[in-house]
Design an enzyme around this catalytic site. Structure first.
Site, PDB file in Angstrom:
ATOM      1  N   CYS A 114       6.536  -4.746   2.780  1.00  0.00           N
ATOM      2  CA  CYS A 114       6.553  -5.696   1.658  1.00  0.00           C
ATOM      3  C   CYS A 114       7.963  -6.293   1.448  1.00  0.00           C
ATOM      4  CB  CYS A 114       6.013  -5.036   0.401  1.00  0.00           C
ATOM      5  SG  CYS A 114       5.510  -6.231  -0.871  1.00  0.00           S
ATOM      6  N   HIS A 207       0.978  -3.024   1.754  1.00  0.00           N
ATOM      7  CA  HIS A 207       1.446  -1.663   1.474  1.00  0.00           C
ATOM      8  C   HIS A 207       0.560  -0.651   2.201  1.00  0.00           C
ATOM      9  CE1 HIS A 207       4.537  -2.263  -1.692  1.00  0.00           C
ATOM     10  NE2 HIS A 207       3.899  -3.401  -1.840  1.00  0.00           N
ATOM     11  N   GLU A 209       1.006   2.401   2.765  1.00  0.00           N
ATOM     12  CA  GLU A 209       1.004   3.720   2.142  1.00  0.00           C
ATOM     13  C   GLU A 209      -0.134   3.881   1.132  1.00  0.00           C
ATOM     14  OE1 GLU A 209       3.833   1.341  -0.545  1.00  0.00           O
ATOM     15  OE2 GLU A 209       3.175   1.380   1.552  1.00  0.00           O
TER      16      GLU A 209
END
Length: 242
Positions: A114, A207, A209
């Site tokens: 990002c 993202h 994660e």
């Protein structure tokens, strides 16, 4: 031994239980790196006058993860802040930009996420769209599809089948930086991933994660980072004199 992954810390004015400001990292980032076989370690930036030491400090790690965060100050790409641009702490900008330059110069395996991708584009001489216009694809706090460029390094990691990603950004790449190649896009054409043509750096706008424990493609990004880091660790150990 797990490859050591430097997760670049984020400055925080306050953290529960601490009297002072802190250097922190998102738990999801640490969980994703650990699940992929890496040892996530938060890198504290330190004072700006010691930034010249950063390349030597980073050289002690096997890989680097440059995470998301607030907006890069537009002054770093020759613009003034727009009405919805909220620049990050100037020390955070200095740290992240220095990290991106160091991983390119030293060839350290890196994954940028990002804001990290926007930092990478900035140090390569690119610019950013400071506020994405409303359109058919929601980019702020939403899920949307991305399509990966066949034949790219990213494709070798996640495949070429379109998949959904967790998106949380209002800025994006405008003019592409030197040495970068766009390797994934959203349906509206927004650049969603880039790879450096000369350095060992892969960057995604979403993202990974957020969904690493349910998305095979997102989990693969972290396994790729730790795999590249493990290879660097093995090569470095082989080069050291007995």
């Amino acid at each position: 031994m797990r490859p050591r992954i430097a997760v670049i810390g984020r400055r925080s004015a306050s953290v529960s239980g601490l009297r002072f400001s802190a250097t922190v990292a998102a738990e999801a980032i640490g969980d994703a790196v650990f699940a992929a076989g890496g040892e996530p370690l938060i890198l504290h930036g330190g004072p700006r006058e010691r930034m010249a030491e950063l390349p030597a400090r980073l050289a002690g790690f096997d890989g680097v993860l440059l995470p998301g965060g607030s907006d890069v100050h537009p002054a770093h790409y020759g613009q003034v802040p727009g009405p919805r641009t909220v620049p990050d702490h100037e020390e955070q900008d200095a740290l992240d930009l220095a990290v991106a330059r160091a991983v390119i110069a030293l060839g350290i395996p890196a994954l940028a996420v990002c804001r990290g991708m926007q930092v990478l584009n900035t140090v390569c001489g690119g610019t950013l769209l400071q506020d994405l216009p409303d359109g058919p694809v929601p980019h702020l706090d939403a899920l949307h599809e991305v399509t990966v460029e066949p034949g790219s390094r990213l494709a070798s990691v996640v495949g070429t089948t379109a998949f959904k990603v967790s998106s949380y950004h209002h800025q994006a790449i405008d003019r592409l930086g030197e040495g970068l190649r766009v390797v994934a896009r959203a349906p509206d054409g927004c650049a969603e991933a880039v790879e450096h043509t000369g350095a060992d750096v892969l960057a995604v706008q979403w993202h990974p994660e957020d969904l690493f424990d349910s998305s095979g493609q997102d989990a693969a990004l972290f396994r790729d980072l730790t795999g590249r880091a493990a290879a660097r660790r093995a090569a470095t150990r082989k080069e050291r004199p007995a």
